[in-house]
Design an enzyme around this catalytic site. Structure first.
Site, PDB file in Angstrom:
ATOM      1  N   TYR A  78       0.829  -1.202   0.000  1.00 17.92           N
ATOM      2  CA  TYR A  78       0.000   0.000   0.000  1.00 17.92           C
ATOM      3  C   TYR A  78       0.872   1.264   0.000  1.00 17.92           C
ATOM      4  O   TYR A  78       1.825   1.369   0.776  1.00 17.92           O
ATOM      5  CB  TYR A  78      -0.911   0.025   1.227  1.00 17.92           C
ATOM      6  CG  TYR A  78      -2.188  -0.772   1.078  1.00 17.92           C
ATOM      7  CD1 TYR A  78      -2.218  -1.955   0.353  1.00 17.92           C
ATOM      8  CD2 TYR A  78      -3.366  -0.346   1.683  1.00 17.92           C
ATOM      9  CE1 TYR A  78      -3.383  -2.686   0.230  1.00 17.92           C
ATOM     10  CE2 TYR A  78      -4.542  -1.064   1.561  1.00 17.92           C
ATOM     11  CZ  TYR A  78      -4.544  -2.238   0.830  1.00 17.92           C
ATOM     12  OH  TYR A  78      -5.701  -2.964   0.704  1.00 17.92           O
ATOM     13  N   GLY A  85      -6.017  -3.014   6.486  1.00 18.98           N
ATOM     14  CA  GLY A  85      -6.618  -3.424   7.748  1.00 18.98           C
ATOM     15  C   GLY A  85      -5.628  -4.112   8.667  1.00 18.98           C
ATOM     16  O   GLY A  85      -4.771  -4.894   8.219  1.00 18.98           O
ATOM     17  N   ASP A  87      -6.061  -6.492  10.718  1.00 15.88           N
ATOM     18  CA  ASP A  87      -6.175  -7.950  10.724  1.00 15.88           C
ATOM     19  C   ASP A  87      -5.440  -8.556   9.538  1.00 15.88           C
ATOM     20  O   ASP A  87      -4.732  -9.565   9.679  1.00 15.88           O
ATOM     21  CB  ASP A  87      -7.640  -8.385  10.758  1.00 15.88           C
ATOM     22  CG  ASP A  87      -8.465  -7.804   9.613  1.00 15.88           C
ATOM     23  OD1 ASP A  87      -8.027  -6.815   8.975  1.00 15.88           O
ATOM     24  OD2 ASP A  87      -9.575  -8.325   9.365  1.00 15.88           O
ATOM     25  N   ARG A  88      -5.589  -7.947   8.363  1.00 18.59           N
ATOM     26  CA  ARG A  88      -4.867  -8.450   7.185  1.00 18.59           C
ATOM     27  C   ARG A  88      -3.358  -8.297   7.368  1.00 18.59           C
ATOM     28  O   ARG A  88      -2.591  -9.181   6.985  1.00 18.59           O
ATOM     29  CB  ARG A  88      -5.337  -7.726   5.927  1.00 18.59           C
ATOM     30  CG  ARG A  88      -6.742  -8.107   5.484  1.00 18.59           C
ATOM     31  CD  ARG A  88      -7.230  -7.211   4.355  1.00 18.59           C
ATOM     32  NE  ARG A  88      -6.413  -7.325   3.163  1.00 18.59           N
ATOM     33  CZ  ARG A  88      -6.370  -6.387   2.205  1.00 18.59           C
ATOM     34  NH1 ARG A  88      -7.057  -5.261   2.336  1.00 18.59           N
ATOM     35  NH2 ARG A  88      -5.619  -6.568   1.133  1.00 18.59           N
ATOM     36  N   THR A 110     -16.700 -12.270   7.425  1.00 17.47           N
ATOM     37  CA  THR A 110     -17.669 -11.270   6.992  1.00 17.47           C
ATOM     38  C   THR A 110     -17.322 -10.769   5.598  1.00 17.47           C
ATOM     39  O   THR A 110     -18.193 -10.559   4.754  1.00 17.47           O
ATOM     40  CB  THR A 110     -17.692 -10.089   7.981  1.00 17.47           C
ATOM     41  OG1 THR A 110     -17.979 -10.592   9.286  1.00 17.47           O
ATOM     42  CG2 THR A 110     -18.749  -9.076   7.593  1.00 17.47           C
ATOM     43  N   THR A 161     -35.362 -22.403  -3.787  1.00 12.99           N
ATOM     44  CA  THR A 161     -34.738 -21.080  -3.787  1.00 12.99           C
ATOM     45  C   THR A 161     -33.614 -21.013  -2.760  1.00 12.99           C
ATOM     46  O   THR A 161     -32.530 -20.486  -3.034  1.00 12.99           O
ATOM     47  CB  THR A 161     -35.786 -19.996  -3.487  1.00 12.99           C
ATOM     48  OG1 THR A 161     -36.791 -20.036  -4.500  1.00 12.99           O
ATOM     49  CG2 THR A 161     -35.154 -18.609  -3.458  1.00 12.99           C
TER      50      THR A 161
END
Length: 230
Positions: A78, A85, A87-88, A110, A161
């Site tokens: 980056y 983030g 966490d990453r 998530t 469905t």
């Protein structure tokens, strides 16, 4: 997720009070420096810090991890490192400490993220998509006649469905993973190690999952590395 010096506390997905209780139970009175990687909103993160300070001795230092240009041998891709983030970032560090080679880091929660490291510890970047339950919830909320599904799908036609949605989301997740593998193979020119973490590992097809090594505590591993660096 929190790592306290001398103890690693696995409290993913728990309420804040439960996280702090787990820390206090694990370390007793032997608190060291506390390291935390949070992608919660600032108010929730501040609340977590307050709860820790209520239980910890006064001398304890709390380190809120933020991504940097370089740490523990990992170079961020980056241009503004702190935009990655926490966490990453911690997962990248945990992965590099484990493999010291070209690696794909897949997180299934998530959000679904996949980050790539080359053989020199350089972060090549990542790809991000909605996670399984996030996709299911979006369909239910945005389309009045579609139900919200919970169960994992499979690679097959859905005779209802609900099964159609579950199976469709499963196919999308597996397609995401396969495309990331293809991208990495082309960029790195080698067959990378593949590490997967997060709660939806079982949603991967058997033939995909067989190529990936499950490391449930990868973010915590990264925190432990950060906590022990000079």
């Amino acid at each position: 997720m929190v790592c306290a010096t001398g103890a690693v506390v696995h409290a993913q997905g728990a309420r804040l009070e439960e996280i702090v209780g787990a820390i206090a139970e694990a370390v007793g009175q032997d608190w060291g420096r506390v390291w935390m990687a949070s992608v919660a909103d600032p108010a929730s993160e501040d609340h977590l810090v307050e709860l820790i300070r209520e239980r910890a001795p006064d001398h304890v230092t709390i380190e809120r991890v933020r991504a940097r240009a370089l740490a523990c041998g990992v170079h961020s891709a980056y241009s503004d490192p702190e935009r990655l983030g926490a966490d990453r970032w911690a997962a990248l560090i945990g992965a590099w400490d484990r493999t010291r080679s070209a690696t794909l880091i897949l997180s299934l929660g998530t959000a679904v993220t996949c980050d790539a490291l080359d053989g020199a510890g350089r972060h090549l970047g990542g790809v991000i998509a909605p996670g399984r339950l996030t996709m299911a919830r979006a369909l239910a909320e945005e389309t009045a006649r579609l139900p919200e599904v919970i169960g994992a799908g499979r690679r097959n036609w859905g005779p209802s469905t609900q099964e159609g949605i579950s199976n469709g989301i499963s196919m999308m997740l597996n397609g995401f993973v396969k495309e990331a593998e293809i991208l990495m193979t082309g960029d790195a020119g080698e067959n990378p190690r593949r590490l997967v973490t997060g709660g939806d590992v079982e949603c991967l097809d058997h033939e995909v999952r067989a190529r990936w090594e499950s490391v449930p505590g990868l973010v915590l591993d990264g925190l432990a590395c950060l906590a022990t660096q000079p």
